[in-house]
Design a protein around this motif. Structure first.
Motif, PDB file in Angstrom:
ATOM      1  N   ARG A   1       0.831  -1.214   0.000  1.00 40.30           N
ATOM      2  CA  ARG A   1       0.000   0.000   0.000  1.00 40.30           C
ATOM      3  C   ARG A   1       0.860   1.257   0.000  1.00 40.30           C
ATOM      4  N   PHE A   2       1.938   1.278   0.812  1.00 39.30           N
ATOM      5  CA  PHE A   2       2.809   2.449   0.825  1.00 39.30           C
ATOM      6  C   PHE A   2       3.497   2.631  -0.525  1.00 39.30           C
ATOM      7  N   ILE A   3       4.025   1.551  -1.086  1.00 37.84           N
ATOM      8  CA  ILE A   3       4.717   1.653  -2.377  1.00 37.84           C
ATOM      9  C   ILE A   3       3.741   2.102  -3.461  1.00 37.84           C
ATOM     10  N   ALA A   4       2.504   1.598  -3.440  1.00 42.92           N
ATOM     11  CA  ALA A   4       1.500   2.023  -4.418  1.00 42.92           C
ATOM     12  C   ALA A   4       1.179   3.508  -4.247  1.00 42.92           C
TER      13      ALA A   4
ATOM     14  N   ASP B   1      14.485   2.891  -0.660  1.00 45.76           N
ATOM     15  CA  ASP B   1      15.165   2.045   0.326  1.00 45.76           C
ATOM     16  C   ASP B   1      14.403   0.738   0.529  1.00 45.76           C
ATOM     17  N   MET B   2      13.077   0.800   0.506  1.00 47.46           N
ATOM     18  CA  MET B   2      12.278  -0.405   0.680  1.00 47.46           C
ATOM     19  C   MET B   2      12.405  -1.319  -0.537  1.00 47.46           C
ATOM     20  N   GLU B   3      12.437  -0.738  -1.724  1.00 45.11           N
ATOM     21  CA  GLU B   3      12.497  -1.546  -2.934  1.00 45.11           C
ATOM     22  C   GLU B   3      13.887  -2.116  -3.193  1.00 45.11           C
ATOM     23  N   TRP B   4      14.921  -1.343  -2.906  1.00 43.87           N
ATOM     24  CA  TRP B   4      16.278  -1.747  -3.253  1.00 43.87           C
ATOM     25  C   TRP B   4      17.102  -2.174  -2.051  1.00 43.87           C
TER      26      TRP B   4
ATOM     27  N   LEU C   1      18.979  -1.361   1.839  1.00 39.82           N
ATOM     28  CA  LEU C   1      19.968  -0.390   2.308  1.00 39.82           C
ATOM     29  C   LEU C   1      21.329  -0.599   1.662  1.00 39.82           C
ATOM     30  N   LEU C   2      21.563  -1.764   1.085  1.00 39.65           N
ATOM     31  CA  LEU C   2      22.853  -2.044   0.465  1.00 39.65           C
ATOM     32  C   LEU C   2      23.139  -1.062  -0.659  1.00 39.65           C
ATOM     33  N   LYS C   3      22.127  -0.706  -1.443  1.00 37.31           N
ATOM     34  CA  LYS C   3      22.322   0.230  -2.543  1.00 37.31           C
ATOM     35  C   LYS C   3      22.783   1.579  -2.016  1.00 37.31           C
ATOM     36  N   ARG C   4      22.185   2.045  -0.916  1.00 34.58           N
ATOM     37  CA  ARG C   4      22.576   3.325  -0.337  1.00 34.58           C
ATOM     38  C   ARG C   4      24.021   3.266   0.153  1.00 34.58           C
ATOM     39  N   GLU C   5      24.388   2.151   0.812  1.00 37.71           N
ATOM     40  CA  GLU C   5      25.753   2.011   1.307  1.00 37.71           C
ATOM     41  C   GLU C   5      26.747   1.923   0.164  1.00 37.71           C
TER      42      GLU C   5
ATOM     43  N   VAL D   1       4.571   3.124  11.206  1.00 36.53           N
ATOM     44  CA  VAL D   1       5.303   4.055  10.339  1.00 36.53           C
ATOM     45  C   VAL D   1       4.830   3.941   8.897  1.00 36.53           C
ATOM     46  N   LEU D   2       4.686   2.721   8.395  1.00 41.46           N
ATOM     47  CA  LEU D   2       4.249   2.555   7.004  1.00 41.46           C
ATOM     48  C   LEU D   2       2.833   3.072   6.793  1.00 41.46           C
ATOM     49  N   SER D   3       1.962   2.898   7.765  1.00 45.32           N
ATOM     50  CA  SER D   3       0.602   3.431   7.639  1.00 45.32           C
ATOM     51  C   SER D   3       0.619   4.953   7.583  1.00 45.32           C
ATOM     52  N   LYS D   4       1.431   5.574   8.438  1.00 41.59           N
ATOM     53  CA  LYS D   4       1.537   7.042   8.432  1.00 41.59           C
ATOM     54  C   LYS D   4       2.156   7.540   7.123  1.00 41.59           C
TER      55      LYS D   4
END
Length: 166
Positions: free
Chosen positions: A21-24, A88-91, A93-97, A140-143
């Motif tokens: 739902r959050f990603i959508a 960050d959710m899709e990829w 945290l490794l991508k950010r690092e 957090v995801l709902s907010k």
């Protein structure tokens, strides 16, 4: 062995469903907001403009919340925050690092050192820790989902990303 035939993706209370739902909502926000730079200097809260006017009837400053430097100041910064969280959710945290310039080997060594430090701390109550963090994720995801929907609707209403954009 007996298996439950309920698909977790169809359960509205599952973590996967909340994440979807959050990603959508974030994808809808991204598709609707064609020109994100128009969000610059637009206050995040609709009531922010009315708060700039002095209120003669209310001289009591006890209920007035002082400005917090950690809060997003405008809709553009909030838009960027929501997009960043979605990425960050899709990829992961490794991508950010990895984008920080550290090599994969350096990151693996760092991760092993961190695991050794965390292993020294006793994890006797993993189930309670899991449920605590799971409740936090749901909240957090709902907010964040509500905020992405709110940002999209305000953009449509105030900036005009309504019917002609699609």
């Amino acid at each position: 062995m007996m298996q439950i035939s309920v698909d977790p993706a169809n359960n509205k209370h599952s973590l996967i469903n909340v994440m979807h739902r959050f990603i959508a909502a974030a994808n809808n926000m991204d598709e609707t907001i064609m020109v994100p730079s128009l969000l610059r200097d637009v206050p995040l809260e609709e009531r922010a403009a009315s708060e700039l006017e002095p209120n003669v009837n209310n001289n009591n400053d006890q209920n007035h919340e002082p400005p917090c430097p950690n809060k997003q100041r405008d809709m553009y910064e909030h838009y960027l925050l929501l997009k960043s969280i979605k990425n960050d959710m899709e990829w992961g945290l490794l991508k950010r690092e990895m984008s920080s310039g550290a090599s994969f080997l350096e990151m693996a060594v760092k991760q092993q050192e961190e695991q050794q430090q965390h292993h020294a701390v006793e994890n006797t109550d993993l189930e309670n820790q899991f449920h605590y963090h799971l409740r936090g994720l749901f909240g957090v995801l709902s907010k964040l989902t509500l905020q992405a929907d709110h940002l999209t609707n305000r953009y449509k209403r105030e900036i005009g990303g309504g019917n002609f954009m699609r």
